[in-house]
Enzyme design. Structure first.
Site, PDB file in Angstrom:
ATOM      1  N   ALA A 138      97.120   0.153 -18.090  1.00  0.00           N
ATOM      2  CA  ALA A 138      95.940   1.007 -17.965  1.00  0.00           C
ATOM      3  C   ALA A 138      95.095   0.924 -19.226  1.00  0.00           C
ATOM      4  CB  ALA A 138      96.374   2.455 -17.716  1.00  0.00           C
ATOM      5  N   GLN A 139      93.919   1.536 -19.164  1.00  0.00           N
ATOM      6  CA  GLN A 139      93.095   1.665 -20.351  1.00  0.00           C
ATOM      7  C   GLN A 139      92.565   3.093 -20.424  1.00  0.00           C
ATOM      8  OE1 GLN A 139      90.220  -1.476 -19.683  1.00  0.00           O
ATOM      9  NE2 GLN A 139      88.641  -0.056 -18.989  1.00  0.00           N
ATOM     10  N   ASP A 290     109.299   7.357 -26.233  1.00  0.00           N
ATOM     11  CA  ASP A 290     108.454   6.327 -26.847  1.00  0.00           C
ATOM     12  C   ASP A 290     107.707   6.955 -28.026  1.00  0.00           C
ATOM     13  OD1 ASP A 290     107.564   3.730 -27.039  1.00  0.00           O
ATOM     14  OD2 ASP A 290     105.925   3.971 -25.616  1.00  0.00           O
TER      15      ASP A 290
END
Length: 510
Positions: A138-139, A290
């Site tokens: 994604a962006q 993360d």
């Protein structure tokens, strides 16, 4: 669709690994046996000219995965969380994988937003920027809500990314099956389960509603955590392929000069990073898996801001207690108790000797505790611990490996802020507090109350359930025979393929 047609994708993968020089690196990391090396070379060496060249300035493994595209980049990132599978050296290389890819156009992004939210972008946002970050899946765009004027981050999936990932993941499953057939010793590493884990992670990231849900749950769990912020979810502007959150405004966690400039005490910040992570893992059983510097910012008031919730870790209550007792035992240097916990949890086979295991644990702990306090690493301790338990027959536990990997990352973030940090001193209050609440008379009473509630709900059904179980035990079902067509296929395979490899393949399929 999974099947032999995916061999072409494996050939292209093998050719790229050969051309970039990554083939031997990967095979050595997996300690591949001769049969698997032969198959891998056969799929790559003759077709090197078909492989992608990649960026020659990168290390071989990262060069190959980056050249192969988004699914391989993401796979490498997930494998970096599994040093038990790829080895420590390759895991470290894979952690630096960058999934920064060329962005797709702002016009296409607006089309995706309009399609998902059912309204023109101009009616939702008064401002909508060019991409500020573009990754493999994604962006992100910075925008401003038309209704409130609030700045937000809008995450948009790449067009067609679901289909592209599905094709590559199917090839990964075929590769895992080949590994199991050609390298029976690799079954302990559970290659199919590794791919299933990756598949699950990717499916979660390909449906932004799931990431939105993860952000919402994490936010609810941590709402009262002092000095910790999460961007607010904007559910009304989120859907399957679009996610909108409040804009995280702060300085990058990795920029010490910027942190100093806003007057934040980096020593206290380092302690808070580690203690927050341990609290999330032990108290909630749900943690940001993360938690590197790229997903953390520091607000002007010193609060830690976390974002990007595509990879989250979950640990059940019993496993949390086991993990806490193991850490607590090491903190107290009570190696016999640490050994007993492993046996009680069933992590180590019962036929092993508990005293011998305790001595092996002492060999892990004493050298680490003999180090200077600023060099002690909880992540390194867990890594050595897993190596010892592996020798005693402990099977891989994905949730603990993910926890260990995240622990290493969080320690790295904390030490980048304060190199002199004493990990054990900072961690001890959190672990001790959890132990006092979760193990002992008060915890036993809580467990009994929970058990009573469960029995109360299922009480009326218990007699029927017990009766059905006893009847089933006394009248075992006749094993189902293979259908006519399965017999035909089995016979064809048996006659067409010979040797030990064919027998193993037939057993695996049927």
């Amino acid at each position: 669709m999974r099947g032999p047609h995916n061999i072409w994708r494996l050939i292209r993968t093998g050719a790229t690994l050969e051309r970039t020089g990554a083939m031997n690196v990967v095979l050595d990391a997996f300690d591949a046996p001769p049969a698997l090396r032969f198959v891998a070379k056969a799929l790559g060496k003759p077709f090197m000219w078909l492989g992608y060249k990649g960026d020659p300035t990168m290390p071989p493994a990262t060069r190959a995965l980056t050249a192969l595209g988004p699914a391989y980049i993401k796979f490498g990132q997930v494998l970096s969380t599994r040093p038990d599978v790829v080895g420590d050296e390759l895991a470290v290389q894979l952690r630096v994988l960058q999934d920064k890819l060329p962005p797709f156009s702002i016009e296409r992004a607006k089309q995706e937003v309009e399609s998902e939210l059912g309204l023109p972008v101009d009616q939702i946002f008064s401002e909508f920027s060019e991409p500020v970050a573009a990754a493999s899946i994604a962006q992100v765009h910075k925008a401003r809500l038309q209704s409130t004027g609030e700045e937000v981050a809008v995450k948009v999936l790449r067009p067609g990314i679901e289909r592209a990932f599905t094709k590559d993941v199917d090839a990964f499953y075929l590769a895992a099956r080949i590994i199991e057939i050609c390298a029976p010793g690799a079954r302990r590493l559970r290659p199919i389960e590794v791919i299933e884990h990756f598949d699950g992670v990717v499916q979660g990231e390909l449906d932004l509603r799931l990431e939105s849900s993860a952000a919402s749950e994490f936010s609810a769990n941590t709402a009262k955590d002092e000095g910790f912020q999460l961007p607010e979810m904007k559910w009304e502007y989120s859907a399957q392929r679009v996610m909108t959150l409040g804009w995280a405004d702060g300085v990058p966690m990795g920029d010490n000069a910027a942190i100093d400039a806003i007057g934040v005490d980096r020593t206290k910040l380092a302690e808070r990073v580690l203690q927050l992570f341990l609290n999330h893992a032990l108290r909630d059983g749900y943690f940001h898996a993360d938690m590197h510097q790229g997903n953390l910012k520091v607000a002007t008031n010193g609060d830690i801001i976390a974002y990007d919730f595509g990879i989250m870790g979950h640990i059940d209550e019993y496993t949390r207690r086991v993990y806490a007792e193991i850490l607590y035992g090491f903190i107290r240097k009570d190696y016999k108790r640490v050994a007993e916990v492993h046996f009680e949890a069933g992590y180590v086979p019962a036929d092993k000797d508990v005293d011998e295991f305790a001595r092996a644990l002492r060999a892990v702990g004493e050298p680490i505790f003999g180090m200077d306090a600023t060099k002690i690493s909880m992540g390194r301790l867990l890594n050595y611990l897993f190596q010892v338990t592996e020798r005693f027959g402990m099977e891989t536990r994905t949730e603990l490996i993910l926890l260990q990997r995240t622990m290493v990352v969080v320690e790295g973030v904390a030490r980048s802020l304060d190199p002199q940090m004493n990990i054990w001193q900072v961690a001890s209050p959190v672990v001790t507090s959890y132990i006092s609440k979760s193990i002992g008379p008060r915890a036993a009473l809580t467990d009994l109350m929970q058990t009573a509630r469960v029995l109360g709900r299922f009480g009326p059904r218990l007699p029927a359930l017990v009766e059905a179980a006893l009847i089933k035990q006394g009248n075992p079902e006749t094993p189902k025979r293979p259908t006519f067509w399965r017999w035909i296929v089995l016979t064809a395979l048996g006659s067409a393929i010979t040797g030990a490899g064919a027998i193993k393949l037939a057993e695996k399929l049927f």
